[in-house]
Write a protein that holds these residues in place. Structure first.
Motif: not given
Length: 135
Positions: A113, A116, A118
């Motif tokens: 996470s 960033r 997904e």
């Protein structure tokens, strides 16, 4: 698993967590799991950089004994369940990666996470055979 313990020891950390497993997965550059991570911008160097940024060193002298962190044990149990359901021969890095993505509270999922990336973009890059439950 061995490389996760070795990394933890090298970084003077007493627990090998899921983040160390994530580094091991990303280091196996030819594995489908490492390729899936690479496709979303995650490689072993980035994982190591994040581990060093967020982890704490053990403040003890002498020989360091590295143990498996409870959250890493949970991830491995999830991976074993994935393997039994999807690919019964053994637990592969892809199963561990799926388990990391499933356990959003584990350290490795939090590192993913932090990049960033997904998680939903990682799963489709894994081999189709992992997505087919056995009868």
């Amino acid at each position: 698993m061995r490389s996760a313990f070795e990394l933890s020891d090298k970084l003077e950390q007493s627990l090998a967590g899921s983040e160390h497993n994530l580094h091991s997965i990303a280091s196996e550059e030819d594995s489908a799991a490492a390729i899936a991570l690479y496709e979303v911008g995650i490689n072993a160097e980035l994982v190591l950089e994040l581990i060093e940024k967020y982890a704490t060193r053990t403040e003890q002298g002498g020989v360091l004994t590295v143990s498996l962190a409870p959250e890493a044990q949970h991830v491995l149990e999830l991976a074993e369940a994935q393997a039994k359901k999807l690919h019964p021969e053994s637990v592969a890095p892809e199963h561990i990666l799926l388990a990391i993505l499933q356990d959003k509270a584990c350290s490795a999922a939090q590192l993913i996470s932090a990049t960033r990336a997904e998680p939903a973009a990682i799963v489709p890059a894994l081999p189709q055979t992992l997505g087919t439950p056995r009868p």
